[in-house]
Design a protein around this motif. Structure first.
Motif, short mmCIF file in Angstrom:
data_model
loop_
_atom_site.label_atom_id
_atom_site.label_comp_id
_atom_site.label_asym_id
_atom_site.label_seq_id
_atom_site.Cartn_x
_atom_site.Cartn_y
_atom_site.Cartn_z
N HIS A 65 35.72 17.58 -22.57
CA HIS A 65 36.60 18.00 -21.71
C HIS A 65 37.96 17.65 -21.23
CE1 HIS A 65 36.22 18.94 -17.20
NE2 HIS A 65 36.97 17.40 -16.87
N TYR A 66 37.40 15.86 -21.60
CA TYR A 66 39.00 15.04 -21.09
C TYR A 66 39.95 15.48 -22.75
CZ TYR A 66 36.84 13.69 -16.92
OH TYR A 66 36.30 13.13 -15.87
N ALA A 89 42.18 17.46 -20.77
CA ALA A 89 43.01 17.10 -20.28
C ALA A 89 43.81 16.41 -20.84
CB ALA A 89 41.85 16.41 -18.66
N PHE A 142 31.98 18.34 -12.96
CA PHE A 142 33.10 17.31 -13.91
C PHE A 142 33.96 17.24 -12.23
CE2 PHE A 142 31.85 18.71 -18.06
CZ PHE A 142 32.50 17.26 -18.68
N LYS A 143 33.97 18.52 -11.61
CA LYS A 143 34.89 18.06 -10.03
C LYS A 143 35.01 16.77 -9.61
CE LYS A 143 35.17 20.75 -6.59
NZ LYS A 143 34.91 21.99 -5.84
N ASP A 160 36.28 13.67 -12.74
CA ASP A 160 37.65 14.30 -12.22
C ASP A 160 38.73 13.26 -11.85
OD1 ASP A 160 37.52 15.31 -14.95
OD2 ASP A 160 37.61 17.36 -13.73
N ALA A 184 40.54 9.82 -11.76
CA ALA A 184 42.29 10.15 -11.28
C ALA A 184 42.25 8.99 -10.34
CB ALA A 184 42.46 11.34 -10.88
#
Ligand code: ATP
Ligand code: MG
Length: 464
Positions: A20-21, A24, A108-109, A112, A116
């Motif tokens: 996932h990262y 990103a 994940f939302k 994230d 951030a």
């Protein structure tokens, strides 16, 4: 690319996080155990911007590793994941400065968003740390230039003082001899370098304002005290408080300062609570404090407290052999700043610089060299802009040009300068000539300190 360190023992979940990262845009390093993560962090010294760690791992608790990393000065932000019903030890996490923790399973939302936030915070901290290490380079003892015995002695003393856990130091010396510079060197090359350096000029503020700036105040302590305010002494906690021109501090405030220094505690104005502070006080004066004590203008007890370690900086005329070295360093500095290419200082120019008496010391020498560099057209330091007044000359020169050290000022009466600008120019010039000593400047302008202060504020004439 920023590095994200993931510490997670569940292989499936770890792999999912990693992918996932990576997608990103992170450089992701995955460690399944604390031991492995420790090796990566402390031995191979990867410097992750963010660490995403499981709290309870098979070989220990993530907080222990965070503690070790912090002890070594790691600045990345840590986000913890905890299993449902597991102990979180939130208090310890907070003490160690963990950024946040989330309970598994988490979307994940959500994750994230937290990451951030951690990125923003970690970036800001890195900037601060980079700044601190830049300052440390800039303010090493070598920044005090000079090879004369007097200059060496200053550096030696500073080197010796910087390792001692001193609570107060006094720096004496004429205007422009480098008191501000030495105060920074003491802080940034000492044991408190990572703490704040807070500077207060005791003449720049009227008495009451200085008190509330130093000690802070609670809401409603006086008319106009809207919210609570952390004073500069609180802000300097863990670092140094630089009290410039201490001789000008009001005696009642001197007494209060002494109490705070001795007890290491203070109360905000209008406050009940005692606040403990750990600060090193660096005081500077260009007045002879011994005679100020004799005249009853400065408290003897505060003087004795502050001057346990006293450093007296030599006037430039007492170390004229340093002038050449200073000139060359200043030429290099201003060449870079002004994008000029002066390489030679003609011998007769150097001779004139060395013959001068420099009442404004290194600051005055800096100003002269800066002006010459700015006005240079080639590789030679231009002699015509030296404008060094013969030592006893008090008259303006025949050309009507203002001379350094003269008591005159030259202003155009051809409409090119507005009256307010003249006022501002007169005050600025007088301040510069008196090394920003407000008392001396007020005397030279035949006005009071209060009037002068008011105009200094009005025109924003702070020392650059
Ligand atoms: N030995 C030195 N080597 C290099 N630069 C110096 C030295 N001494 C002073 N300077 C520079 O000269 C300028 C004036 O020094 P500083 O502001 O520290 O003087 P000061 O003693 O605090 O003067 P004042 O009493 O007027 O506040 C600063 O730019 C400082 O960096
Ligand atoms: Mg100063």
């Amino acid at each position: 690319m920023d590095t994200l360190l993931i510490i997670e023992d569940e292989a499936l979940f770890g792999g999912e996080l990693k992918r996932h990262y990576q997608r990103a845009g992170w450089h992701v390093v995955l460690a399944p155990t604390l031991r492995e993560a420790e090796h990566l962090l402390l031995r191979t010294r990867i410097t992750p911007l963010v660490v995403l760690s499981d709290m309870n791992l098979p070989d220990g608790n993530g907080l222990d590793l965070l503690e070790k990393a912090r002890a070594l000065g790691e600045t990345g932000e840590w986000v913890f994941l905890t299993g449902y019903g597991e102990p979180t030890d939130a208090e310890r996490a907070q003490k160690l400065g963990a950024f946040d923790f989330l309970q598994k399973p988490t979307e994940f939302k959500t994750l994230d968003l937290v990451i951030a936030g951690a990125v923003r915070s970690a970036r800001a901290q890195r900037r601060l740390k980079d700044q601190a290490s830049a300052e440390r380079l800039r303010y090493s003892p070598e920044a005090f230039i000079g090879s004369s015995p007097a200059a060496r002695r200053v550096r030696e003393l500073v080197a010796r003082l910087q390792d001692l856990p001193l609570s107060s130091i006094m720096i004496a010396g004429e205007t422009g001899t480098g008191k501000g510079l030495i105060a920074r060197i003491l802080h940034y090359s000492g044991v408190r370098a990572d703490g704040p350096f807070v500077e207060v000029n005791c003449v720049a503020l009227p008495k009451d304002l200085l008190e509330s700036e130093l000690f802070g105040h609670e809401q409603g302590a006086f008319t106009g005290a809207k919210g609570p305010h952390r004073g500069l002494m609180e802000q300097a906690d863990g670092g140094s408080l630089f009290l410039d021109e201490i001789s000008e501090m009001d005696p009642a405030l001197q007494a209060k300062l002494l109490t705070a220094i001795e007890s290491r505690k203070l109360r905000r104005l209008g406050g009940e609570r005692e606040i403990t502070v750990d600060i090193q006080v660096i005081a500077a004066t260009n007045r002879d404090l011994v005679s100020a004590v004799g005249d009853g203008q400065f408290r003897a007890d505060l003087y004795h407290r502050l001057s346990v370690f006293e450093l007296t900086l030599p006037a430039l005329r007492q170390r004229k052999e340093d002038i050449e070295e200073l000139v060359m360093a200043l030429v290099a500095e201003f060449n870079t700043k002004a994008n000029k290419r002066v390489r030679h200082v003609p011998p007769e120019v150097m001779a004139r610089l060395q013959a001068h008496d420099w009442p404004g010391n290194v600051r005055q020498l800096r100003n002269v060299i800066e002006r010459c560099i700015l006005l240079s057209n080639d590789e030679e330091l231009p002699a015509e802009w030296l404008q060094l007044a013969p030592v006893h000359e008090t008259q303006a020169s025949q050309h009507g040009v203002v001379q350094e050290g003269s008591d005159w000022i030259h202003l155009p009466l051809d409409g090119s300068m507005a009256l307010d600008d003249m006022d501002r120019h007169i005050i600025q010039t007088a301040l510069e000539r008196h090394g920003y000593n407000v008392m001396a400047t007020a005397r030279a302008l035949g006005t009071t300190r209060e009037t002068l202060r008011y105009r200094i504020q009005k025109y924003g004439l702070m020392k650059s």
